[in-house]
Design an enzyme around this catalytic site. Structure first.
Site, PDB file in Angstrom:
ATOM      1  N   ASN A 149      -0.434   4.392  -1.241  1.00  0.00           N
ATOM      2  CA  ASN A 149       0.721   4.637  -0.142  1.00  0.00           C
ATOM      3  C   ASN A 149       0.668   6.286   0.375  1.00  0.00           C
ATOM      4  O   ASN A 149       0.094   6.923  -0.587  1.00  0.00           O
ATOM      5  CB  ASN A 149       2.106   4.306  -0.667  1.00  0.00           C
ATOM      6  CG  ASN A 149       2.245   4.974  -2.123  1.00  0.00           C
ATOM      7  OD1 ASN A 149       1.537   5.438  -2.917  1.00  0.00           O
ATOM      8  ND2 ASN A 149       3.557   4.966  -2.000  1.00  0.00           N
ATOM      9  N   VAL A 150       0.889   6.185   1.664  1.00  0.00           N
ATOM     10  CA  VAL A 150       0.751   7.538   2.424  1.00  0.00           C
ATOM     11  C   VAL A 150       2.177   7.831   3.006  1.00  0.00           C
ATOM     12  O   VAL A 150       2.413   7.009   3.877  1.00  0.00           O
ATOM     13  CB  VAL A 150      -0.430   7.842   3.313  1.00  0.00           C
ATOM     14  CG1 VAL A 150      -0.598   8.991   3.969  1.00  0.00           C
ATOM     15  CG2 VAL A 150      -1.659   7.472   2.296  1.00  0.00           C
ATOM     16  N   GLU A 151       2.797   8.404   2.576  1.00  0.00           N
ATOM     17  CA  GLU A 151       4.576   8.659   2.797  1.00  0.00           C
ATOM     18  C   GLU A 151       4.457   9.786   4.114  1.00  0.00           C
ATOM     19  O   GLU A 151       3.415  10.382   4.386  1.00  0.00           O
ATOM     20  CB  GLU A 151       5.359   8.916   1.942  1.00  0.00           C
ATOM     21  CG  GLU A 151       5.492   7.852   1.061  1.00  0.00           C
ATOM     22  CD  GLU A 151       6.388   7.796  -0.275  1.00  0.00           C
ATOM     23  OE1 GLU A 151       6.887   9.014  -0.512  1.00  0.00           O
ATOM     24  OE2 GLU A 151       6.845   7.025  -0.784  1.00  0.00           O
TER      25      GLU A 151
ATOM     26  N   CYS B  40       2.288   1.581   3.353  1.00  0.00           N
ATOM     27  CA  CYS B  40       1.838   1.045   1.993  1.00  0.00           C
ATOM     28  C   CYS B  40       0.711   1.150   1.378  1.00  0.00           C
ATOM     29  O   CYS B  40      -0.375   1.210   2.496  1.00  0.00           O
ATOM     30  CB  CYS B  40       2.634  -0.362   2.115  1.00  0.00           C
ATOM     31  SG  CYS B  40       4.286  -0.565   2.159  1.00  0.00           S
TER      32      CYS B  40
ATOM     33  N   GLU C 152      -1.244  -1.230   0.724  1.00  0.00           N
ATOM     34  CA  GLU C 152      -1.956  -2.528   0.956  1.00  0.00           C
ATOM     35  C   GLU C 152      -2.245  -2.126   2.506  1.00  0.00           C
ATOM     36  O   GLU C 152      -3.550  -2.829   2.928  1.00  0.00           O
ATOM     37  CB  GLU C 152      -1.001  -3.775   1.192  1.00  0.00           C
ATOM     38  CG  GLU C 152      -0.620  -4.123  -0.257  1.00  0.00           C
ATOM     39  CD  GLU C 152       0.678  -3.571  -0.789  1.00  0.00           C
ATOM     40  OE1 GLU C 152       0.892  -2.423  -0.308  1.00  0.00           O
ATOM     41  OE2 GLU C 152       1.294  -4.010  -1.706  1.00  0.00           O
TER      42      GLU C 152
ATOM     43  N   CYS D 271       5.172  -5.748  -0.653  1.00  0.00           N
ATOM     44  CA  CYS D 271       6.549  -5.907  -0.020  1.00  0.00           C
ATOM     45  C   CYS D 271       6.338  -7.170   1.023  1.00  0.00           C
ATOM     46  O   CYS D 271       5.171  -7.634   1.397  1.00  0.00           O
ATOM     47  CB  CYS D 271       6.984  -4.610   0.664  1.00  0.00           C
ATOM     48  SG  CYS D 271       5.975  -4.068   2.187  1.00  0.00           S
TER      49      CYS D 271
ATOM     50  N   CYS E 146       3.720  -6.193   3.590  1.00  0.00           N
ATOM     51  CA  CYS E 146       2.333  -6.446   3.279  1.00  0.00           C
ATOM     52  C   CYS E 146       1.855  -7.776   2.723  1.00  0.00           C
ATOM     53  O   CYS E 146       0.685  -8.204   2.765  1.00  0.00           O
ATOM     54  CB  CYS E 146       2.187  -5.432   1.836  1.00  0.00           C
ATOM     55  SG  CYS E 146       2.401  -3.792   2.510  1.00  0.00           S
TER      56      CYS E 146
END
Ligand code: THU
Length: 130
Positions: A45-47, A56, A58, A89, A92
């Site tokens: 994940n890359v926020e 996310c 995925e 989620c 995803c």
């Protein structure tokens, strides 16, 4: 049918979580997908400071799948950096369904299950006009 080394796939997911950028949630997520040609593709994940724009694990794995040669996902394991099993989620699940179809296997708290169980009655490519 391909043989899936689930322990290796889970360990790869935990390793991928180490690359996560998650300064806001603090949840480091990693995912590993076995491709039908035997490759393993990874995602994390890359926020973003604009919270809703975070990616996310995925999603980044989907990019890696395409960038590294495409193919179909056969099996997917999602884990936190601590090794905890995480379920994809809803969004995803749809992404995994697109790239792996109903038979793609997913590691779940109820055991390994096909996408057709994880996303029942899914909307998919066959629902679009040809
Ligand atoms: N997250 C994923 O990477 N994959 C999922 O399927 C569920 C949620 C991430 C998004 C966000 O960076 C963090 O987990 C907390 O929601």
């Amino acid at each position: 049918m391909m043989t899936v080394d689930w322990e290796a796939l889970r360990a790869s997911a935990v390793q991928a979580a180490k690359s996560a950028y998650a300064p806001y949630s603090g949840l480091h997520v990693g995912v590993a997908g076995l491709v039908d040609d035997g490759r393993v593709v990874l995602g994390c994940n890359v926020e973003n400071a604009s919270y809703g724009l975070g990616l996310c694990a995925e999603c980044t794995m989907a990019g890696q799948l395409r960038l590294s040669g495409g193919g179909r996902l056969v099996a997917v394991a999602c884990r936190s950096g601590e090794g905890e099993l995480l379920m994809p989620c809803g969004r995803c699940r749809q992404i995994l369904f697109e790239l792996g179809g109903p038979d793609c296997e997913v590691d779940t708290p109820r055991g390994v299950l096909p996408m057709s169980d994880v996303l029942p009655d899914a909307f998919g490519p066959t629902d679009l006009p040809s």
